[in-house]
Design a protein around this motif. Sequence first.
Motif, PDB file in Angstrom:
ATOM      1  N   CYS A   1      72.815   9.089  50.238  1.00  0.00           N
ATOM      2  CA  CYS A   1      71.648   9.951  50.013  1.00  0.00           C
ATOM      3  C   CYS A   1      71.457  10.905  51.179  1.00  0.00           C
ATOM      4  O   CYS A   1      71.587  10.512  52.336  1.00  0.00           O
TER       5      CYS A   1
ATOM      6  N   ASN B   1      68.584  12.681  51.483  1.00  0.00           N
ATOM      7  CA  ASN B   1      67.155  12.811  51.749  1.00  0.00           C
ATOM      8  C   ASN B   1      66.722  11.747  52.746  1.00  0.00           C
ATOM      9  O   ASN B   1      67.499  10.858  53.106  1.00  0.00           O
TER      10      ASN B   1
ATOM     11  N   CYS C   1      63.441   9.890  52.591  1.00  0.00           N
ATOM     12  CA  CYS C   1      62.127   9.393  52.191  1.00  0.00           C
ATOM     13  C   CYS C   1      61.782   8.208  53.107  1.00  0.00           C
ATOM     14  O   CYS C   1      62.556   7.247  53.180  1.00  0.00           O
TER      15      CYS C   1
ATOM     16  N   CYS D   1      62.095   4.423  51.923  1.00  0.00           N
ATOM     17  CA  CYS D   1      63.256   3.958  51.156  1.00  0.00           C
ATOM     18  C   CYS D   1      64.411   3.518  52.048  1.00  0.00           C
ATOM     19  O   CYS D   1      64.750   4.190  53.028  1.00  0.00           O
TER      20      CYS D   1
ATOM     21  N   PHE E   1      67.516   3.520  51.260  1.00  0.00           N
ATOM     22  CA  PHE E   1      68.748   4.299  51.039  1.00  0.00           C
ATOM     23  C   PHE E   1      68.747   5.600  51.836  1.00  0.00           C
ATOM     24  O   PHE E   1      69.693   6.369  51.768  1.00  0.00           O
TER      25      PHE E   1
ATOM     26  N   GLY F   1      71.919   7.422  44.695  1.00  0.00           N
ATOM     27  CA  GLY F   1      71.087   8.046  45.711  1.00  0.00           C
ATOM     28  C   GLY F   1      71.151   9.546  45.451  1.00  0.00           C
ATOM     29  O   GLY F   1      71.881  10.000  44.566  1.00  0.00           O
ATOM     30  N   GLU F   2      70.403  10.323  46.224  1.00  0.00           N
ATOM     31  CA  GLU F   2      70.391  11.761  45.956  1.00  0.00           C
ATOM     32  C   GLU F   2      71.352  12.476  46.905  1.00  0.00           C
ATOM     33  O   GLU F   2      70.937  13.000  47.935  1.00  0.00           O
TER      34      GLU F   2
ATOM     35  N   GLU G   1      57.062  10.717  42.956  1.00  0.00           N
ATOM     36  CA  GLU G   1      56.696   9.875  44.114  1.00  0.00           C
ATOM     37  C   GLU G   1      55.219  10.050  44.420  1.00  0.00           C
ATOM     38  O   GLU G   1      54.451   9.138  44.206  1.00  0.00           O
TER      39      GLU G   1
ATOM     40  N   GLN H   1      68.399  -1.244  47.025  1.00  0.00           N
ATOM     41  CA  GLN H   1      67.430  -0.197  47.356  1.00  0.00           C
ATOM     42  C   GLN H   1      66.065  -0.784  47.683  1.00  0.00           C
ATOM     43  O   GLN H   1      65.369  -0.312  48.556  1.00  0.00           O
TER      44      GLN H   1
HETATM   45  S1  SF4 Z   1      67.532   7.119  47.340  1.00  0.00           S
HETATM   46 FE1  SF4 Z   1      65.832   8.287  46.485  1.00  0.00          FE
HETATM   47  S2  SF4 Z   1      63.998   7.376  47.373  1.00  0.00           S
HETATM   48 FE2  SF4 Z   1      65.765   6.724  48.623  1.00  0.00          FE
HETATM   49  S3  SF4 Z   1      65.931   8.201  50.329  1.00  0.00           S
HETATM   50 FE3  SF4 Z   1      67.250   8.893  48.675  1.00  0.00          FE
HETATM   51  S4  SF4 Z   1      65.979  10.279  47.451  1.00  0.00           S
HETATM   52 FE4  SF4 Z   1      64.621   9.073  48.735  1.00  0.00          FE
END
Ligand code: SF4
Length: 384
Positions: free
Chosen positions: A97, A99, A101, A104, A106, A142-143, A195, A353
């Motif tokens: 991922c 991102n 967040c 989270c 991940f 994941g993103e 979210e 996760q």
């Molecule tokens: S898996 Fe989803 S919630 Fe977790 S950090 Fe990545 S985007 Fe954010």
Amino acid sequence: MNYSVNDYQPNMDVLDSTIKDQIIDRYEDLKDKKVTKADVLASLEKDQLNEEDYFNLLSDAGLDLLDQMGALAKKRRGQYFGNNVCLFSPIYIANYCNNSCRYCGFRAKSPIQRAKLTEEEIELEMKSLSESGIEDVLILTGESQEFSSIDYITSSVEIAKKYFTSIGLEVYPANVEDYKKLHKAGADYVTVFQESYNKEAYDFYHPFGHKRSWVYRVETQERALMAGMRGVGFGALFGLADPVEDAFKLAYHASLIQKKYPHGEIAISLPRIRPTQGADNTLNFNYVSDKKFFQILLAIRIYLPFASITLSTRESKDFRDLAVQYGATKISASVDTSIGHRSKETKDSGDEQFAINDTRTTEDAVKDLLNLGMTPVYTDYLRL
Ligand code: SF4
């Protein structure tokens, strides 16, 4: 460049849609209203509730009228869904991922074990899951567009088509052309959690990455429906911001999309924040009590009687058993939020996760639903 939550980042579709503004404006109109028990009771008398009625049901006054709300929610559930409870299961195929967040495990730079399944491993995992009887699968990543490209997700959908009758995606928000490709491969529905609908909270919890764009994320369901998807899912992660604000904006968002795209099937997910490895442990979450959470579930069932409501295994067995009788219509079973743990032959594996609260297998969930007098449904969809 440091983007704000109100910016579209490069290569993001920009829609000519006012829905995101309507969500915010309507809440601003209502947020200071002092709701009385009489207001709540008057709203419960109506056949069709408008958004002000829904706001009334979410209020503290509504919290004192849970018996009345429960009776109406149960009635609406029976009218629209009978005793049916649909079963689905998620498959996590990658946990890379980009991102961050804060809540989270991940998130980028979190020292967890990363994994991405090969096509052969995805097939093994899906075959193993389908042997449990599950017919509705939700594919998650994941993103990371780099590690989980649209082509990679498309291949996983093509594999899933061999084993399941309904295929959902919970991956990063994509553009219309990418959703068209995924739909053509066999994807039926797209779920993206906002979210939090509160922009200040969203800003705090999503410091960088693709996900930082609140505006692009909130338009995801429109892009998916424009691409031909059969259904779309909405969700807020309760515990990040004021639960009443998030509950109001979440269901109002879904109702606006339903009015604009009447053919689209609407589903709402109600996750609450759970402990997780790799998250920022200094955070002060706005934990939502069981009673308030149950009130939110009842209010949504009454306001949007046609919408599917999903409760994940973040919730306990006891809470889910109660919720399915009053409002929830879809639950997950045989859940594993880690990567590649279903099939003994899968070599690659990654961390989970979030910690799940209800560890029942599909078989056990079915037995328990039957004991409650509910009807487990593996699929309500025929692929022709
Ligand atoms: S898996 Fe989803 S919630 Fe977790 S950090 Fe990545 S985007 Fe954010």
